[in-house]
Design an enzyme around this catalytic site. Structure first.
Site, PDB file in Angstrom:
ATOM      1  N   HIS A  66       5.518  -0.558   2.879  1.00 36.08           N
ATOM      2  CA  HIS A  66       4.267  -0.027   2.331  1.00 36.08           C
ATOM      3  C   HIS A  66       4.061   1.427   2.740  1.00 36.08           C
ATOM      4  CE1 HIS A  66       1.052   0.598   5.348  1.00 36.08           C
ATOM      5  NE2 HIS A  66       1.713  -0.285   6.069  1.00 36.08           N
ATOM      6  N   CYS A  67       3.232   2.098   1.976  1.00 29.81           N
ATOM      7  CA  CYS A  67       2.831   3.477   2.260  1.00 29.81           C
ATOM      8  C   CYS A  67       1.339   3.577   1.954  1.00 29.81           C
ATOM      9  CB  CYS A  67       3.657   4.466   1.440  1.00 29.81           C
ATOM     10  SG  CYS A  67       3.477   4.276  -0.346  1.00 29.81           S
ATOM     11  N   LYS A  68       0.870   4.718   1.505  1.00 28.17           N
ATOM     12  CA  LYS A  68      -0.555   4.868   1.192  1.00 28.17           C
ATOM     13  C   LYS A  68      -0.919   4.187  -0.123  1.00 28.17           C
ATOM     14  CE  LYS A  68      -4.293   8.159   0.576  1.00 28.17           C
ATOM     15  NZ  LYS A  68      -4.702   9.566   0.571  1.00 28.17           N
TER      16      LYS A  68
END
Length: 110
Positions: A66-68
């Site tokens: 995941h990221c932003k």
């Protein structure tokens, strides 16, 4: 061949509660320190292929990246795939933003 799938925040919450996956946060350390999911391991996208082995037992668990918002994490999944990763990869739909929008817990490392 690796398969990249999408996972929603509620399903990820269930997997994390049952210790059924490894969660990798590919954001930069300053982003991770501002707000993160408790179980996430921070490996910035630029270092992912070098440091992936620092993640816990990957053979018996699903890997969720995941990221932003979900763009860098998809790039991370694709990089792992190109590097020969043979498991199933999951991308958190909407990233940590969707996790927070779902009212799920985060912490600050500051």
């Amino acid at each position: 061949m690796t398969e990249i799938k999408i996972i929603d925040p509620k399903t990820l919450e269930t997997w994390l509660a049952s210790n059924d996956c490894v969660l990798i946060d590919v954001r930069e350390p300053f982003e991770y320190n501002e707000v993160c999911i408790v179980q996430a391991i921070n490996i910035p996208l630029s270092q992912l292929l070098v440091k992936i082995n620092e993640a816990h037992d990957l053979k018996n668990k699903k890997i969720v990246v995941h990221c932003k918002a979900g763009i860098r994490s998809m790039m991370g999944c694709q990089a792992l795939e190109k590097d020969g990763f043979t498991g199933v990869l999951w991308n958190l739909e909407g990233g940590i933003q969707s996790w927070m929008d779902a009212g799920l817990p985060v912490i600050s490392k500051k």
